[in-house]
Scaffold this motif. Structure first.
Motif, mmCIF file in Angstrom:
data_model
loop_
_atom_site.group_PDB
_atom_site.id
_atom_site.type_symbol
_atom_site.label_atom_id
_atom_site.label_comp_id
_atom_site.label_asym_id
_atom_site.label_seq_id
_atom_site.Cartn_x
_atom_site.Cartn_y
_atom_site.Cartn_z
ATOM 1 N N GLY A 85 -2.517 -57.612 4.305
ATOM 2 C CA GLY A 85 -3.508 -56.644 4.739
ATOM 3 C C GLY A 85 -3.650 -55.532 3.721
ATOM 4 O O GLY A 85 -2.710 -55.251 2.959
ATOM 5 N N GLU A 108 -3.911 -51.815 1.987
ATOM 6 C CA GLU A 108 -3.149 -50.579 2.160
ATOM 7 C C GLU A 108 -3.881 -49.388 1.554
ATOM 8 O O GLU A 108 -3.271 -48.383 1.210
ATOM 9 C CB GLU A 108 -1.753 -50.746 1.573
ATOM 10 C CG GLU A 108 -0.960 -51.818 2.310
ATOM 11 C CD GLU A 108 0.463 -51.940 1.848
ATOM 12 O OE1 GLU A 108 1.350 -51.368 2.506
ATOM 13 O OE2 GLU A 108 0.695 -52.612 0.825
ATOM 14 N N VAL A 120 -9.872 -52.981 0.790
ATOM 15 C CA VAL A 120 -10.379 -53.673 1.983
ATOM 16 C C VAL A 120 -11.310 -54.819 1.605
ATOM 17 O O VAL A 120 -11.121 -55.963 2.056
ATOM 18 C CB VAL A 120 -11.095 -52.688 2.925
ATOM 19 C CG1 VAL A 120 -11.748 -53.442 4.080
ATOM 20 C CG2 VAL A 120 -10.113 -51.653 3.453
ATOM 21 N N HIS A 156 -14.218 -51.757 10.487
ATOM 22 C CA HIS A 156 -13.034 -51.645 11.338
ATOM 23 C C HIS A 156 -11.852 -51.122 10.534
ATOM 24 O O HIS A 156 -11.123 -50.229 10.988
ATOM 25 C CB HIS A 156 -12.681 -53.005 11.953
ATOM 26 C CG HIS A 156 -13.748 -53.579 12.823
ATOM 27 N ND1 HIS A 156 -13.702 -54.879 13.305
ATOM 28 C CD2 HIS A 156 -14.907 -53.039 13.312
ATOM 29 C CE1 HIS A 156 -14.771 -55.106 14.052
ATOM 30 N NE2 HIS A 156 -15.516 -54.010 14.059
ATOM 31 N N TYR A 157 -11.645 -51.687 9.346
ATOM 32 C CA TYR A 157 -10.535 -51.240 8.509
ATOM 33 C C TYR A 157 -10.726 -49.792 8.056
ATOM 34 O O TYR A 157 -9.777 -49.000 8.060
ATOM 35 C CB TYR A 157 -10.402 -52.154 7.287
ATOM 36 C CG TYR A 157 -9.720 -53.468 7.587
ATOM 37 C CD1 TYR A 157 -8.344 -53.607 7.466
ATOM 38 C CD2 TYR A 157 -10.456 -54.585 7.992
ATOM 39 C CE1 TYR A 157 -7.709 -54.807 7.739
ATOM 40 C CE2 TYR A 157 -9.835 -55.794 8.266
ATOM 41 C CZ TYR A 157 -8.459 -55.902 8.141
ATOM 42 O OH TYR A 157 -7.836 -57.090 8.417
ATOM 43 N N SER A 168 -4.233 -51.478 6.910
ATOM 44 C CA SER A 168 -3.775 -52.303 8.018
ATOM 45 C C SER A 168 -2.304 -52.016 8.257
ATOM 46 O O SER A 168 -1.533 -51.893 7.300
ATOM 47 C CB SER A 168 -3.958 -53.787 7.691
ATOM 48 O OG SER A 168 -3.285 -54.587 8.647
ATOM 49 N N ILE A 202 -0.138 -54.057 9.204
ATOM 50 C CA ILE A 202 0.664 -55.274 9.182
ATOM 51 C C ILE A 202 1.742 -55.252 8.099
ATOM 52 O O ILE A 202 2.879 -55.694 8.319
ATOM 53 C CB ILE A 202 -0.236 -56.527 9.063
ATOM 54 C CG1 ILE A 202 0.601 -57.794 9.306
ATOM 55 C CG2 ILE A 202 -0.954 -56.579 7.725
ATOM 56 C CD1 ILE A 202 -0.214 -59.054 9.430
ATOM 57 N N HIS A 208 -1.860 -55.381 14.010
ATOM 58 C CA HIS A 208 -2.702 -55.307 12.819
ATOM 59 C C HIS A 208 -4.096 -54.931 13.285
ATOM 60 O O HIS A 208 -4.289 -54.569 14.447
ATOM 61 C CB HIS A 208 -2.673 -56.603 12.011
ATOM 62 C CG HIS A 208 -2.973 -57.851 12.790
ATOM 63 N ND1 HIS A 208 -4.237 -58.176 13.201
ATOM 64 C CD2 HIS A 208 -2.165 -58.832 13.234
ATOM 65 C CE1 HIS A 208 -4.205 -59.319 13.850
ATOM 66 N NE2 HIS A 208 -2.954 -59.742 13.892
ATOM 67 N N ILE A 209 -5.047 -54.956 12.382
ATOM 68 C CA ILE A 209 -6.366 -54.405 12.713
ATOM 69 C C ILE A 209 -6.978 -55.088 13.935
ATOM 70 O O ILE A 209 -7.574 -54.434 14.792
ATOM 71 C CB ILE A 209 -7.315 -54.496 11.499
ATOM 72 C CG1 ILE A 209 -6.887 -53.508 10.413
ATOM 73 C CG2 ILE A 209 -8.765 -54.224 11.920
ATOM 74 C CD1 ILE A 209 -6.970 -52.044 10.821
ATOM 75 N N GLU A 210 -6.855 -56.399 14.043
ATOM 76 C CA GLU A 210 -7.492 -57.091 15.165
ATOM 77 C C GLU A 210 -6.854 -56.718 16.497
ATOM 78 O O GLU A 210 -7.501 -56.774 17.536
ATOM 79 C CB GLU A 210 -7.463 -58.602 14.937
ATOM 80 C CG GLU A 210 -8.449 -59.036 13.858
ATOM 81 C CD GLU A 210 -8.381 -60.506 13.575
ATOM 82 O OE1 GLU A 210 -7.280 -61.074 13.656
ATOM 83 O OE2 GLU A 210 -9.415 -61.095 13.249
ATOM 84 N N TRP A 215 -7.912 -52.685 16.860
ATOM 85 C CA TRP A 215 -9.353 -52.475 17.021
ATOM 86 C C TRP A 215 -9.854 -53.149 18.300
ATOM 87 O O TRP A 215 -10.475 -52.511 19.154
ATOM 88 C CB TRP A 215 -10.136 -52.997 15.821
ATOM 89 C CG TRP A 215 -11.617 -52.817 16.002
ATOM 90 C CD1 TRP A 215 -12.511 -53.744 16.451
ATOM 91 C CD2 TRP A 215 -12.350 -51.604 15.818
ATOM 92 N NE1 TRP A 215 -13.767 -53.198 16.532
ATOM 93 C CE2 TRP A 215 -13.710 -51.880 16.151
ATOM 94 C CE3 TRP A 215 -12.021 -50.326 15.399
ATOM 95 C CZ2 TRP A 215 -14.703 -50.916 16.083
ATOM 96 C CZ3 TRP A 215 -13.015 -49.368 15.321
ATOM 97 C CH2 TRP A 215 -14.335 -49.670 15.661
#
Length: 342
Positions: A14, A16, A21, A45-46, A53, A55, A259-261, A264
């Motif tokens: 992911g 940083e 991104v 989203h990121y 992220s 992660i 993580h993002i998913e 978000w």
């Protein structure tokens, strides 16, 4: 029982920082024909979280926990972002590693969750060449007692924050229905992704002491003409509201770490939908930060290091142990052919 001299911790990766991104997303979708406007939406989203992220930070924490529990050196490599697995395997070869175990951060079968990690291993070894270490990927762990216990305690903690009678909803990343069918041969008990998710949810629910719950999906990213696993978690929250449900606990059993998913889709979109509908909402923690998760990784390693018995609670087929990126014994989890664009 084998002789191993390292562990490779293999994950998705992911960004940083904001500048990372877009190239990260381009790595994720390379060769898949994803339109730029879809990447634009995901990039937002990121950027909402500063382009970072969680992660990689969660993975480094987990790696530190594993290192405190084993004498083997632990290396970190990713599929889609730095540290890239090809670079990590090259480092392992320079360090004299010849035979290593691989822990991939997915509990389940399926193309992206399992088979693609086999491909990562094979690609990294090919990039290094003749001096590459042999790599053996650890098995699926969706039904491991420690994974189930960590998720069950997370659900209990979330339930304690909402009114009594809250509906527990387990969620996992959606995939195309055709891809799910390719993840094993159902007539022969194959390790179909959705079946493993359902089994993990059943095992966690049983430990919590609930018999009535739901399994739903999130993070769909495909074109509308392709059928994906449903229902979507946000749509399901609306359906629960229509049935008079006043509180919901969402448990991301399909994910190892935030993580993002996760943050978000659940902490933002699902939580906002529940608030809009006047429903109490809580999101259970992922299992990765729980100390028992690192204990589980060490147990999975021990199955190879000292021939320890494989502990499991479920009855659904699992696989995942492969050497040098070779596919499982059955032809499974192959990528689904996408429709050709006119």
């Amino acid at each position: 029982m084998g002789s191993y001299d390292a562990l490779l911790f293999l994950s998705f990766g992911g960004p940083e920082g904001p500048d990372e991104v877009r190239p990260f997303l381009e790595n994720v979708v390379r060769g898949r024909g994803v339109p730029p406007e879809r990447l634009d939406a995901v990039e937002e989203h990121y950027q909402h979280f500063g382009g970072v992220s969680p992660i990689n930070a969660r993975n480094r924490e987990l790696i530190a926990a594993i290192r405190s529990r084993t004498d083997l050196p632990v290396y970190f490599g990713n599929r889609n972002w730095h540290p890239m697995v090809e670079d990590t395997v090259a480092e392992m070869a320079r360090d004299g590693v010849r035979n290593a175990l691989v822990f991939a951060t997915s509990a389940y079968g399926g193309y992206s969750a399992c088979r693609q990690y086999d491909d990562d291993i094979a690609r990294a070894r090919a990039a290094v060449g003749d001096g590459a270490p042999h790599l053996t990927k650890l098995r699926h762990f969706f039904d491991h007692p420690l994974f189930v216990e960590a998720n069950a305690d997370a659900v209990r903690a979330a339930l304690a924050t909402v009114p009594e009678g809250a509906r527990v909803v387990f969620t996992a990343h959606s995939i195309p229905v055709a891809a799910d069918a390719a993840a094993g041969v159902p007539e022969e008990g194959g390790h179909r992704y959705s079946r493993q998710i359902a089994e993990a949810a059943r095992l966690v629910a049983a430990q919590v002491g609930i018999t009535d719950y739901d399994v739903v999906w999130q993070s769909r990213s495909g074109p509308p003409q392709i059928a994906w696993l449903e229902p979507d978690v946000v749509d399901h929250i609306e359906a629960l509201h229509e049935k008079g449900v006043e509180a919901v606990v969402v448990a991301p059993v399909g994910f190892v770490s935030d993580h993002i998913e996760v943050i978000w889709d659940l902490d933002n979109e699902a939580a906002e939908k529940a608030e809009e509908l006047g429903m109490a909402f809580a999101r259970a923690a992922t299992a990765g930060p729980d100390p028992r998760f690192a204990d589980m990784v060490v147990e999975l390693m021990a199955e190879h290091l000292v021939d320890a018995p494989a502990r499991s609670l479920g009855g659904v087929a699992r696989a995942g142990c492969t050497t040098d990126g070779a596919p499982c014994a059955v032809t499974c989890c192959e990528p689904v052919r996408r429709p050709t664009r006119p």
